[in-house]
Scaffold this active site. Sequence first.
Site, PDB file in Angstrom:
ATOM      1  N   LYS A 127       0.809  -1.223   0.000  1.00  0.00           N
ATOM      2  CA  LYS A 127       0.000   0.000   0.000  1.00  0.00           C
ATOM      3  C   LYS A 127       0.840   1.270   0.000  1.00  0.00           C
ATOM      4  O   LYS A 127       0.451   2.274  -0.600  1.00  0.00           O
ATOM      5  CB  LYS A 127      -0.964  -0.016   1.188  1.00  0.00           C
ATOM      6  CG  LYS A 127      -2.058  -1.070   1.076  1.00  0.00           C
ATOM      7  CD  LYS A 127      -3.072  -0.950   2.200  1.00  0.00           C
ATOM      8  CE  LYS A 127      -4.202  -1.954   2.024  1.00  0.00           C
ATOM      9  NZ  LYS A 127      -5.261  -1.788   3.044  1.00  0.00           N
ATOM     10  N   ASP A 166     -10.870   2.198   1.981  1.00  0.00           N
ATOM     11  CA  ASP A 166     -11.104   1.477   3.235  1.00  0.00           C
ATOM     12  C   ASP A 166     -12.042   2.242   4.165  1.00  0.00           C
ATOM     13  O   ASP A 166     -12.965   1.661   4.750  1.00  0.00           O
ATOM     14  CB  ASP A 166      -9.780   1.208   3.952  1.00  0.00           C
ATOM     15  CG  ASP A 166      -9.005   0.057   3.341  1.00  0.00           C
ATOM     16  OD1 ASP A 166      -9.628  -0.813   2.710  1.00  0.00           O
ATOM     17  OD2 ASP A 166      -7.772   0.025   3.498  1.00  0.00           O
TER      18      ASP A 166
END
Length: 290
Positions: free
Chosen positions: A72, A108
């Site tokens: 990420k 998210d």
Amino acid sequence: MIVPTGGTRVAGVIGDPVRHSLSPALHNAAFAELGLDWTYLAFEVPAGQGADAVAAMRALGIEGLSVTMPHKDTVAAAVDELSPAAALLGAVNCVRRDGDRLIGENTDGAGFLRSLRTQAGVDPAGLRIVVLGAGGAARAVIVALAAEGALVTVVNRSPDAAARAAALGVPAGGAAIAVSGGFSGSVAVGGPAAVRDADVVVNATPLGMTEGDPLPVDPALLSDSQLVVDLIYRPERTSLLDAAAQAGATTLNGVGMLLYQAAEQFTMWTGHDAPVDAMAEAVSLDLAVS
């Protein structure tokens, strides 16, 4: 079932490990439901090669990427532009195309909020919410909750990591990705005792993924007035959720966050509203046989 052709568009997920991912089941079910000539694959990319995967996306014309651990942060450094949420968090879980440019996104937080509202019927504004952990998922949840007006307390074994995660939720950061008009919540660092007074408790640590893991919080601090959320989705019932249920608390696992963050990505890539029911059914079937 759509048979791939020379014109089939490709999306996928990169991670290490990644073969266990539910994302192919989610997205391929969505493509099939809408009759889109797309396919979604899992690409196991070793740690340290996230930037290479972004370069491959450019070279191969891959339309979209989901990004999971450990890539990420490296992917965030390799794309052309970051969304406000991804820039604030320094983490990307989705890459989309904008012409020839690759844009790093982070879905998210939005996925967590949608799960909270849709599955638990909870609006976080004004609620006392304890987030256990300070990693990537925890940071996304902290910022999203703060932007929605929650009173967030971060509890983590490392006070320094907790302080860094909490700092992301200060007014300047919260306003940058606010979805309801601006920052109105608060974020502080606290100890485990903060759980006792919480309306919502969120486990954003990996404790519970492996059998025999210790509980991330003392179950004596849990009560029947709370919602306890575990971001883990495999296993579907963790030891924390079992302990919370025994205390009379309402419980929610991480399947909803997984589902709704994927739905956000699907829409970014295709321009279509995600067929959430079909995606949810695919997840249920996959979990049932795993």
